[in-house]
Design a protein around this motif. Structure first.
Motif, PDB file in Angstrom:
ATOM      1  N   ALA B 203       0.817  -1.206   0.000  1.00  0.00           N
ATOM      2  CA  ALA B 203       0.000   0.000   0.000  1.00  0.00           C
ATOM      3  C   ALA B 203       0.851   1.255   0.000  1.00  0.00           C
ATOM      4  O   ALA B 203       0.345   2.349  -0.007  1.00  0.00           O
ATOM      5  CB  ALA B 203      -0.908   0.003   1.222  1.00  0.00           C
ATOM      6  N   SER B 204       2.163   1.061  -0.019  1.00  0.00           N
ATOM      7  CA  SER B 204       3.028   2.223   0.216  1.00  0.00           C
ATOM      8  C   SER B 204       3.294   3.053  -1.027  1.00  0.00           C
ATOM      9  O   SER B 204       4.023   4.013  -0.972  1.00  0.00           O
ATOM     10  CB  SER B 204       4.356   1.762   0.805  1.00  0.00           C
ATOM     11  OG  SER B 204       5.027   0.958  -0.134  1.00  0.00           O
ATOM     12  N   PHE B 205       2.689   2.693  -2.166  1.00  0.00           N
ATOM     13  CA  PHE B 205       2.896   3.507  -3.362  1.00  0.00           C
ATOM     14  C   PHE B 205       1.985   4.714  -3.334  1.00  0.00           C
ATOM     15  O   PHE B 205       0.944   4.713  -3.976  1.00  0.00           O
ATOM     16  CB  PHE B 205       2.570   2.769  -4.654  1.00  0.00           C
ATOM     17  CG  PHE B 205       3.034   1.370  -4.730  1.00  0.00           C
ATOM     18  CD1 PHE B 205       4.205   1.059  -5.372  1.00  0.00           C
ATOM     19  CD2 PHE B 205       2.272   0.348  -4.194  1.00  0.00           C
ATOM     20  CE1 PHE B 205       4.613  -0.248  -5.472  1.00  0.00           C
ATOM     21  CE2 PHE B 205       2.688  -0.954  -4.300  1.00  0.00           C
ATOM     22  CZ  PHE B 205       3.862  -1.256  -4.938  1.00  0.00           C
ATOM     23  N   GLY B 206       2.345   5.689  -2.534  1.00  0.00           N
ATOM     24  CA  GLY B 206       1.671   6.979  -2.681  1.00  0.00           C
ATOM     25  C   GLY B 206       0.269   7.105  -2.119  1.00  0.00           C
ATOM     26  O   GLY B 206      -0.046   8.119  -1.539  1.00  0.00           O
ATOM     27  N   ASP B 207      -0.551   6.071  -2.256  1.00  0.00           N
ATOM     28  CA  ASP B 207      -1.957   6.243  -1.905  1.00  0.00           C
ATOM     29  C   ASP B 207      -2.152   6.672  -0.457  1.00  0.00           C
ATOM     30  O   ASP B 207      -2.675   7.745  -0.182  1.00  0.00           O
ATOM     31  CB  ASP B 207      -2.748   4.956  -2.156  1.00  0.00           C
ATOM     32  CG  ASP B 207      -2.839   4.649  -3.646  1.00  0.00           C
ATOM     33  OD1 ASP B 207      -2.802   3.470  -4.000  1.00  0.00           O
ATOM     34  OD2 ASP B 207      -2.906   5.615  -4.433  1.00  0.00           O
ATOM     35  N   THR B 208      -1.690   5.831   0.472  1.00  0.00           N
ATOM     36  CA  THR B 208      -1.879   6.144   1.891  1.00  0.00           C
ATOM     37  C   THR B 208      -0.581   5.860   2.621  1.00  0.00           C
ATOM     38  O   THR B 208      -0.308   4.732   2.989  1.00  0.00           O
ATOM     39  CB  THR B 208      -2.977   5.262   2.507  1.00  0.00           C
ATOM     40  OG1 THR B 208      -2.831   3.959   1.962  1.00  0.00           O
ATOM     41  CG2 THR B 208      -4.347   5.799   2.236  1.00  0.00           C
ATOM     42  N   THR B 252       9.934   3.089  -5.471  1.00  0.00           N
ATOM     43  CA  THR B 252       8.978   4.021  -6.075  1.00  0.00           C
ATOM     44  C   THR B 252       9.686   5.336  -6.389  1.00  0.00           C
ATOM     45  O   THR B 252      10.681   5.695  -5.761  1.00  0.00           O
ATOM     46  CB  THR B 252       7.813   4.345  -5.106  1.00  0.00           C
ATOM     47  OG1 THR B 252       8.358   4.691  -3.835  1.00  0.00           O
ATOM     48  CG2 THR B 252       6.883   3.164  -4.944  1.00  0.00           C
ATOM     49  N   THR B 253       9.142   6.047  -7.376  1.00  0.00           N
ATOM     50  CA  THR B 253       9.625   7.394  -7.654  1.00  0.00           C
ATOM     51  C   THR B 253       9.036   8.318  -6.595  1.00  0.00           C
ATOM     52  O   THR B 253       8.117   7.929  -5.876  1.00  0.00           O
ATOM     53  CB  THR B 253       9.135   7.867  -9.037  1.00  0.00           C
ATOM     54  OG1 THR B 253       7.704   7.986  -8.960  1.00  0.00           O
ATOM     55  CG2 THR B 253       9.510   6.892 -10.137  1.00  0.00           C
TER      56      THR B 253
END
Lengths: 126, 416
Positions: B203-208, B252-253
């Motif tokens: 879940a760590s790609f940007g969303d939350t 991730t970027t």
């Protein structure tokens, strides 16, 4: 604690599968539970077609032929056991020979509330 | 507030952070009731706030808290016994035990382990196991757990109430499984911890961003469990989590776009986590009782130790996948093995392996199988096939960052 182990299986297949237990094996398991002091009661049941469902409404009794609910697996027997906790009860349930071809539902029993007025009524009855 | 008061206050805060979960675990064993133990823990700290500034900090704060909590719980039961007479007997029983049971350090460690095994009991639903572990073992609030799993606090509170009711009514014991059942039950515990980890990781790609906390909680749980029960698979899972976590900054970027392993900036990998993970892997593998977690960790360690993507030791990775296939065969493991073989023997070999797997009927709905085929076609220069496979993968993908990654690849092929 007391647990009721309800043995469910497909009646038509219960006795015909390669893993199906013979009565003698079930008997031996019941005796081993007796010996361990865990057994309170156990019975195998006649097929569901022998069942009669009874309801009492407003003092009127009605009967229906057959089980309470039509299900894919039917109640085939039960064990009422004494166990210290769920893990012990699960161990007993897993050893029931019919568990190999069916399923065993393990349910703790419930102590009925003993509220005073009802007790008094009961004493008056007896 | 005087400066002494402030010091005591700080000490109590520190004791709470360090020992409150252990005190709770011991109180649950002594009182045999989650709710009562939680109230007792609260009472014990309230008493500490009142008494420690006056009487000084006790020599063994943990033992003080356990014994204070225990007596307060007995008092509570006595007060309630006025309305429910059955509690008087329980209070009496608990009081008798006070004189016979002492609390030493080994029983405290066992209590922590008991709490983990009870919260992860297989008779509880999986979501209840996760909620109970985070709430009782990690000490997160209901609101924190709810936020991490994107549910409402009331839904989560329901789960916890139901789990506690089942523990009480069904007689789920508060003890360690028998040695012959321990390893089997340990599997369930590891699954809960890895699920918590993945909740944070994927879940760590940007969303939350807040959900990355879950990865840290899972690693903390893994360390605690390894401390209490140094089994090879516990080492394996802890290693796997550390090695995956080591790549967090590289995967991730800054805008949350996914970067694949072979394109990651390896200087961003956290060497400290890699070293710790690798040495745990070695320990697990040398035990010869390792399982799927240790093997997955070993594969992650081979990647982590390669100075560049080109220098990856594919031979070793394929060997590890072979062992993994033997002990836990699954279509997904077979797919990963096929991709590793493609890296060693070329895309054509990988494609025929994946096609054979998909002809077996599985993986058809698995977006990563189509993405892997697309990538292999791309490397062969068969761009029409690659585009077709990316489109199929896109029609199946669920997660935002993965979708955007596939879309980017497809766009590159369409314009490149």
């Amino acid at each position: 604690m007391k647990y009721l182990c309800l043995v469910y299986s497909n009646e038509n297949a219960l006795h015909d599968l390669p893993d199906s237990p013979h009565d003698s094996e079930c008997q031996a398991y019941a005796e081993s539970l007796h010996a361990s002091g865990r057994m309170l009661a156990a019975e195998a049941l006649q097929p569901v077609q022998s069942a009669t469902t009874v309801r009492s409404r407003n003092g009127k009794v009605s009967l229906t032929d057959g089980p309470f609910a039509e299900t894919k697996e039917q109640l085939a027997g039960f064990y009422l056991i004494e166990a210290n906790d769920l893990d012990e009860a699960i161990e007993v349930a897993a050893g029931i020979p019919a568990a190999r071809v069916g399923s065993v539902e393990v349910r703790p029993t419930r102590e009925l509330a003993t509220d005073a007025p009802f007790q008094a009524a009961r004493t008056a009855d007896s | 507030m005087t400066s002494i008061d402030r010091d005591v206050r700080q000490t109590i805060d520190a004791v709470y952070r360090e020992h409150s979960r252990q005190v709770l675990a011991t109180l649950i064993r002594l009182l045999r009731d989650f709710e009562l133990a939680e109230e007792a823990l609260h009472d014990a700290f309230t008493a500490a706030m009142a008494q420690w500034p006056r009487d000084g900090i006790p020599a063994n704060p943990r033992a003080w808290l356990v014994s204070t909590g225990r007596f307060r719980a007995i008092d509570r039961l006595r007060r309630r016994a006025r309305f429910d007479s059955s509690l008087a007997e329980i209070a009496y029983q608990l009081e008798l035990e006070c004189s016979t049971e002492t609390v030493d350090d080994t029983s405290v460690a066992d209590d922590a382990l008991r709490l983990i095994f009870t919260c992860c009991h297989p008779a509880l639903p999986l979501d209840g196991q996760v909620a109970m572990t985070l709430r009782e073992v990690c000490g997160l609030t209901t609101e924190e757990v709810a936020r991490a799993f994107l549910t409402s606090p009331s839904t989560l509170a329901q789960r916890i109430v139901r789990a506690k009711a089942k523990i009480r009514d069904a007689g789920i014991p508060y003890h360690l499984p028998e040695p012959d059942a321990l390893i089997e039950r340990l599997d369930g515990v590891l699954r809960v911890i890895y699920l918590v980890f993945n909740e944070g990781y994927s879940a760590s790609f940007g969303d939350t961003l807040i959900r990355t906390d879950m990865s840290c909680e899972a690693i903390r749980l893994g360390r605690l469990l390894y401390d209490l029960l140094p089994e090879p698979e516990v080492a394996g899972l802890l290693a796997l989590m550390l090695l995956q976590e080591s790549r967090r900054d590289a995967r991730t970027t800054p805008t949350g776009e996914l970067i694949l392993l072979h394109e990651q900036e390896r200087t961003l990998w956290n060497r400290e986590l890699i070293d710790e993970g690798s040495s745990l892997v070695e320990r697990a593998l040398s035990s010869r009782r390792f399982g799927p977690y240790a093997l997955q960790a070993a594969i992650a360690a081979v990647h982590a130790e390669a100075p560049s993507a080109e220098a990856t030791d594919w031979e070793q990775i394929i060997g590890l996948y072979d062992v993994l296939m033997r002990i836990t065969p699954s279509p997904v493991v077979a797919l990963n093995r096929a991709v590793a073989i493609a890296m060693r023997d070329g895309p054509g070999v990988g494609l025929s392996l994946i096609d054979a797997l998909m002809a077996g009927g599985e993986l058809g709905d698995y977006h990563l199988a189509h993405a892997a085929r697309a990538d292999l076609y791309r490397r062969q220069g068969r761009l029409e096939h690659a585009r077709e496979s990316y489109r199929q993968a896109l029609s199946l993908v669920q997660q935002g960052p993965e979708r955007r990654f596939l879309e980017r690849r497809l766009t590159e092929l369409e314009h490149g």
